[in-house]
Scaffold this active site. Structure first.
Site, mmCIF file in Angstrom:
data_model
loop_
_atom_site.group_PDB
_atom_site.id
_atom_site.type_symbol
_atom_site.label_atom_id
_atom_site.label_comp_id
_atom_site.label_asym_id
_atom_site.label_seq_id
_atom_site.Cartn_x
_atom_site.Cartn_y
_atom_site.Cartn_z
ATOM 1 C CG HIS A 1 38.142 6.459 27.024
ATOM 2 N ND1 HIS A 1 37.770 7.768 27.210
ATOM 3 C CD2 HIS A 1 37.696 5.791 28.118
ATOM 4 C CE1 HIS A 1 37.122 7.880 28.363
ATOM 5 N NE2 HIS A 1 37.070 6.696 28.937
ATOM 6 C CG ASP B 1 44.213 7.035 26.115
ATOM 7 O OD1 ASP B 1 44.635 6.864 27.278
ATOM 8 O OD2 ASP B 1 43.007 7.026 25.822
ATOM 9 C CD GLN C 1 42.046 1.114 31.331
ATOM 10 O OE1 GLN C 1 42.419 0.217 32.089
ATOM 11 N NE2 GLN C 1 41.140 1.998 31.709
ATOM 12 C CE LYS D 1 41.089 5.473 33.734
ATOM 13 N NZ LYS D 1 39.711 5.022 33.693
ATOM 14 C CB CYS E 1 33.978 6.208 28.036
ATOM 15 S SG CYS E 1 33.072 6.822 29.435
HETATM 16 N N1 PLP Z 1 41.574 6.666 27.909
HETATM 17 C C1 PLP Z 1 41.337 5.421 28.330
HETATM 18 C C2 PLP Z 1 41.873 4.266 27.538
HETATM 19 C C3 PLP Z 1 40.620 5.211 29.498
HETATM 20 O O1 PLP Z 1 40.374 3.965 29.917
HETATM 21 C C4 PLP Z 1 40.134 6.336 30.213
HETATM 22 C C5 PLP Z 1 39.306 6.147 31.426
HETATM 23 O O2 PLP Z 1 38.605 5.166 31.559
HETATM 24 C C6 PLP Z 1 40.439 7.611 29.746
HETATM 25 C C7 PLP Z 1 41.154 7.744 28.577
HETATM 26 C C8 PLP Z 1 39.984 8.838 30.465
HETATM 27 O O3 PLP Z 1 40.616 8.924 31.697
HETATM 28 P P1 PLP Z 1 40.200 10.098 32.734
HETATM 29 O O4 PLP Z 1 38.716 9.990 32.887
HETATM 30 O O5 PLP Z 1 40.941 9.732 33.972
HETATM 31 O O6 PLP Z 1 40.640 11.368 32.132
#
Ligand code: PLP
Length: 439
Positions: A156, A233, A236, A259, A397
């Site tokens: 992401h 990270d 998900q 999430k 993203c």
């Molecule tokens: N990393 C992953 C794998 C994600 O799916 C997301 C959000 O879709 C994020 C990071 C970013 O999360 P946030 O927007 O809640 O900071």
């Protein structure tokens, strides 16, 4: 001046208020085989009762933001209507109780992740802020010209851009491990890229665009064998897998409340205490200091050293209620339900003429990403929406992984604990409609 008997950051005295009314017995949520009954789970999510464009809502966008159960909504409301005050600062009852509830929420997160100590649990605004914290604090102190940060092609943007910025400041280089056609990280290439210049590995636990589950424990072991710390990270993975940071042995783990059926604006950075202790604060202000003079300041202990300013107190309490709710449902049962839905959805999607699944890794969870020949994903998403089916279409993203596949976008259906097989029927019926429109 006399010393006060109590300290503002002393362990809270008041009983924690974070818990709402006791949740219904878990057995009500189970069928005769002990599996989750998603129809019963749905009843806990008021929003799922609404209609969209005159159709019952079929919510298949939990990977972007999961909905919140009544237990979370009530915990947040209860806090706001009975307890709210600023934390760590007041000697009055409300402030003490708010502090107790906030710190109890931190301990709930600690237990959920199986972290060793609440000193390792830092509240942030979300995954993005958690990764930026590490990139700025750890990266600012540790990265030097010529160093490398190793990510993968499926990250992401939140796990790419902060490292680009940190690398640019230090004169370091961001390196990305390639993928196999199925959307798995190429293990041989990853091992090769993990070289003498690598200072940090930053990898997703689960890809939001493909659903690929990365073999994180093995990747951590490989990196640690070379003395390289690993940030995971978990945005998900957190709602779909039992995450045990001690078993993964990762150095940092980031996730977002929204999430995992909690509120927006709250997230968590887990960090190994020895690393956090050596890292400088990244934002300055109230709460992160022990003393301030115009000449210099001394910083607070962990975890508050990284929590400048008034935190998202009600968000933390809502997040703890979400974690309690999942524990009540049973994390393994929730995971098994997600796997079953994904298997059913995958098999059914494969029967749709012109549909190509994007991401066919052996180990996946939560997400089915696909394209329909000759139809733009945004058109698919728009027509599905008219049928009441909420999916995500776009680059999610994760533009580098789209580029990897030579695509601008995909349609993504993602599943939560409240989704049913009937939701998948509706998705398939909606796709028939899409094909009719474009026939
Ligand atoms: N990393 C992953 C794998 C994600 O799916 C997301 C959000 O879709 C994020 C990071 C970013 O999360 P946030 O927007 O809640 O900071």
């Amino acid at each position: 001046m006399n010393r006060p008997l109590t300290q503002p950051h002393a362990p809270p005295q008041a009983p924690a208020q974070a818990r709402d009314s006791a949740p219904p017995a878990a057995s009500a949520y189970l069928d005769a085989q002990g599996r989750l009954r998603p129809e019963r789970v749905r009843a806990d999510f008021p929003i799922l009762g609404r209609e969209v464009h005159g159709r019952p809502l079929v919510y298949l966008d939990s990977a972007a933001s999961a909905q919140q159960p009544r237990a979370v909504l009530e915990a947040v409301e209860r806090y706001a209507t009975t307890t709210h005050a600023n934390v760590h600062r007041g000697v009055h009852a409300l402030s003490q109780e708010a502090t107790a509830a906030f710190e109890a929420a931190r301990d709930t997160v600690r237990r959920y992740l199986n972290a060793r100590s609440t000193r390792e649990i830092i509240f942030t605004r979300g995954t993005t802020e958690a990764i930026n914290l590490v990139a700025q604090s750890w990266g600012g102190a540790q990265l030097q010209a010529g160093d490398e940060v190793l990510v993968t092609h499926l990250e992401h943007h939140a796990n790419i851009v902060p490292w680009q910025m940190a690398c640019a400041r230090a004169g370091a280089r961001l390196v990305a491990a390639p993928l196999t056609p199925a959307g798995e990280v190429d293990a041989g290439a990853f091992a090769q890229l993990l070289g003498p210049r690598t200072r940090l590995v930053a990898i997703a636990h689960v890809s939001n665009a493909l659903g690929t589950v990365l073999p994180v424990a093995g990747m951590v072991a490989l990196a640690h064998a070379r003395g390289v710390p690993v940030l995971v990270d978990g945005a998900q993975a957190i709602a779909h897998q039992r995450v045990d940071v001690q078993r993964l042995d990762c150095d940092f783990y980031a996730f977002s409340g929204h999430k995992i059926y909690g509120p927006t604006g709250i997230g968590v950075l887990y960090g190994r205490e020895s690393l956090l202790a050596a890292m400088p604060p990244w934002q300055g202000g109230g709460d992160m200091i022990l003393s301030v003079a115009i000449e210099r300041s001394t910083y607070n202990e962990l975890p508050w050293k990284f929590e400048a300013g008034t935190p998202n107190i009600s968000g933390a309490i809502g997040l703890a209620a979400a974690l309690d709710y999942l524990e009540m449902l049973g994390r393994e049962r929730v995971a098994a339900h997600g796997q079953e839905l994904l298997a059913v959805a995958t098999a059914r999607l494969r029967t749709v003429p012109g549909l190509t699944l994007v991401g066919t890794a052996a180990s996946k969870c939560g997400v089915a990403s696909f394209t329909l020949a000759g139809i733009h994903p945004h058109d698919v998403g728009t027509i599905l929406d008219r049928e009441g089916v909420a999916v995500r279409s776009g680059h999610h993203c994760a533009m580098p992984v789209m580029t990897w596949y030579g695509l601008a976008a995909t349609v993504r259906a993602s599943f939560g604990c409240y989704n049913t097989r009937a939701d998948i029927d509706q998705l398939l019926a909606g796709l028939d409609k899409v094909r009719e429109v474009f026939a």
